[in-house]
Scaffold this motif. Sequence first.
Motif, PDB file in Angstrom:
ATOM      1  N   LEU A 101     -81.910 -65.540 -32.646  1.00  0.00           N
ATOM      2  CA  LEU A 101     -82.368 -64.357 -32.718  1.00  0.00           C
ATOM      3  C   LEU A 101     -82.067 -63.581 -33.954  1.00  0.00           C
ATOM      4  O   LEU A 101     -81.009 -63.853 -34.720  1.00  0.00           O
ATOM      5  CB  LEU A 101     -81.540 -63.619 -31.338  1.00  0.00           C
ATOM      6  CG  LEU A 101     -81.478 -64.190 -29.911  1.00  0.00           C
ATOM      7  CD1 LEU A 101     -80.533 -63.742 -29.269  1.00  0.00           C
ATOM      8  CD2 LEU A 101     -82.981 -64.240 -29.589  1.00  0.00           C
ATOM      9  N   TYR A 114     -80.482 -73.056 -32.757  1.00  0.00           N
ATOM     10  CA  TYR A 114     -81.388 -73.625 -31.860  1.00  0.00           C
ATOM     11  C   TYR A 114     -81.162 -72.984 -30.567  1.00  0.00           C
ATOM     12  O   TYR A 114     -82.038 -73.271 -29.899  1.00  0.00           O
ATOM     13  CB  TYR A 114     -81.184 -74.734 -32.035  1.00  0.00           C
ATOM     14  CG  TYR A 114     -79.688 -75.573 -31.413  1.00  0.00           C
ATOM     15  CD1 TYR A 114     -79.399 -75.566 -30.202  1.00  0.00           C
ATOM     16  CD2 TYR A 114     -78.651 -75.582 -32.402  1.00  0.00           C
ATOM     17  CE1 TYR A 114     -78.508 -75.874 -29.632  1.00  0.00           C
ATOM     18  CE2 TYR A 114     -77.264 -75.906 -31.925  1.00  0.00           C
ATOM     19  CZ  TYR A 114     -77.309 -76.074 -30.661  1.00  0.00           C
ATOM     20  OH  TYR A 114     -75.982 -76.220 -30.256  1.00  0.00           O
ATOM     21  N   MET A 115     -80.215 -72.210 -30.182  1.00  0.00           N
ATOM     22  CA  MET A 115     -80.203 -71.923 -28.716  1.00  0.00           C
ATOM     23  C   MET A 115     -80.728 -70.562 -28.603  1.00  0.00           C
ATOM     24  O   MET A 115     -81.347 -69.889 -29.268  1.00  0.00           O
ATOM     25  CB  MET A 115     -78.463 -71.456 -28.680  1.00  0.00           C
ATOM     26  CG  MET A 115     -77.551 -72.546 -28.911  1.00  0.00           C
ATOM     27  SD  MET A 115     -75.875 -71.883 -28.665  1.00  0.00           S
ATOM     28  CE  MET A 115     -75.024 -73.350 -28.435  1.00  0.00           C
ATOM     29  N   ASP A 116     -81.075 -70.690 -27.469  1.00  0.00           N
ATOM     30  CA  ASP A 116     -81.871 -69.306 -26.705  1.00  0.00           C
ATOM     31  C   ASP A 116     -80.958 -68.354 -26.325  1.00  0.00           C
ATOM     32  O   ASP A 116     -79.640 -68.483 -26.668  1.00  0.00           O
ATOM     33  CB  ASP A 116     -82.725 -69.837 -25.387  1.00  0.00           C
ATOM     34  CG  ASP A 116     -81.717 -70.327 -24.120  1.00  0.00           C
ATOM     35  OD1 ASP A 116     -80.619 -69.874 -24.324  1.00  0.00           O
ATOM     36  OD2 ASP A 116     -82.339 -70.965 -23.423  1.00  0.00           O
ATOM     37  N   ARG A 117     -81.646 -67.200 -26.013  1.00  0.00           N
ATOM     38  CA  ARG A 117     -80.730 -66.164 -25.800  1.00  0.00           C
ATOM     39  C   ARG A 117     -79.394 -66.211 -24.849  1.00  0.00           C
ATOM     40  O   ARG A 117     -78.181 -65.631 -25.386  1.00  0.00           O
ATOM     41  CB  ARG A 117     -81.289 -64.963 -25.178  1.00  0.00           C
ATOM     42  CG  ARG A 117     -80.698 -63.533 -25.220  1.00  0.00           C
ATOM     43  CD  ARG A 117     -81.421 -62.432 -24.804  1.00  0.00           C
ATOM     44  NE  ARG A 117     -81.083 -61.149 -25.126  1.00  0.00           N
ATOM     45  CZ  ARG A 117     -80.061 -60.511 -24.582  1.00  0.00           C
ATOM     46  NH1 ARG A 117     -79.310 -61.070 -23.559  1.00  0.00           N
ATOM     47  NH2 ARG A 117     -79.760 -59.222 -24.755  1.00  0.00           N
ATOM     48  N   GLU A 118     -79.401 -66.749 -23.886  1.00  0.00           N
ATOM     49  CA  GLU A 118     -78.476 -67.008 -22.820  1.00  0.00           C
ATOM     50  C   GLU A 118     -77.202 -67.922 -23.349  1.00  0.00           C
ATOM     51  O   GLU A 118     -76.184 -67.979 -23.341  1.00  0.00           O
ATOM     52  CB  GLU A 118     -78.816 -67.392 -21.608  1.00  0.00           C
ATOM     53  CG  GLU A 118     -79.673 -66.358 -20.846  1.00  0.00           C
ATOM     54  CD  GLU A 118     -78.874 -65.314 -20.604  1.00  0.00           C
ATOM     55  OE1 GLU A 118     -77.766 -65.066 -20.106  1.00  0.00           O
ATOM     56  OE2 GLU A 118     -79.116 -64.076 -21.001  1.00  0.00           O
ATOM     57  N   GLN A 119     -77.877 -69.128 -24.025  1.00  0.00           N
ATOM     58  CA  GLN A 119     -76.938 -70.020 -24.704  1.00  0.00           C
ATOM     59  C   GLN A 119     -75.888 -69.291 -25.849  1.00  0.00           C
ATOM     60  O   GLN A 119     -74.871 -69.519 -25.894  1.00  0.00           O
ATOM     61  CB  GLN A 119     -77.492 -71.172 -25.098  1.00  0.00           C
ATOM     62  CG  GLN A 119     -78.327 -72.003 -24.205  1.00  0.00           C
ATOM     63  CD  GLN A 119     -79.228 -73.262 -24.761  1.00  0.00           C
ATOM     64  OE1 GLN A 119     -80.034 -72.868 -25.623  1.00  0.00           O
ATOM     65  NE2 GLN A 119     -78.885 -74.463 -24.286  1.00  0.00           N
TER      66      GLN A 119
END
Length: 122
Positions: A2, A76-81
Motif C-alpha cells: 500500500l 507482499y501483504m494485503d491490507r488486512e495482513q
Amino acid sequence: MLDIDEVEEILDELAEELPQKFYDELNGGILLLPDTKVSPYARNNDLYILGTYKRSGSMGRLIEIYYGSFEKMFGYMDREQLKVKLREVLRHEFRHHIENLAGERGLEIEDEKFINKYLGKE
C-alpha cells in the motif's frame, strides 16, 4: 505494498483503538516516516526497525513508524495482513511509552533478549 497515505489511514484507525489515557505525555504523537531503518545489529541488512519510541528534551515523547521498513519486510501483504503487523508494532511502541512513564523496563529487557538471540548470544 500500500502507498504511504493508505498506511497512514490504517495507522490512524489503529491509534483510535487505544484508550485516550495511553496518550498522556506523548506530546510528539505518532509519526509515520518514509524511512527504511536497518538495525545497527543487523548482519547483511536483514534486521529492520519497524518503529521506535523516543524521548528527547526538544521533541518530547513520540512514536515513529517506518514505512520503508514495513515495505521491505511486508510489501507482499494485503491490507488486512499489514494492518495486523502495524497494530502489533504500534502497541509494542505504546508499551515502551507506558512502561517508561511507570519507570519500568520489562519490554526493553525483552528487546535486548531478542537481539542477543539474533546475535547468537543466548
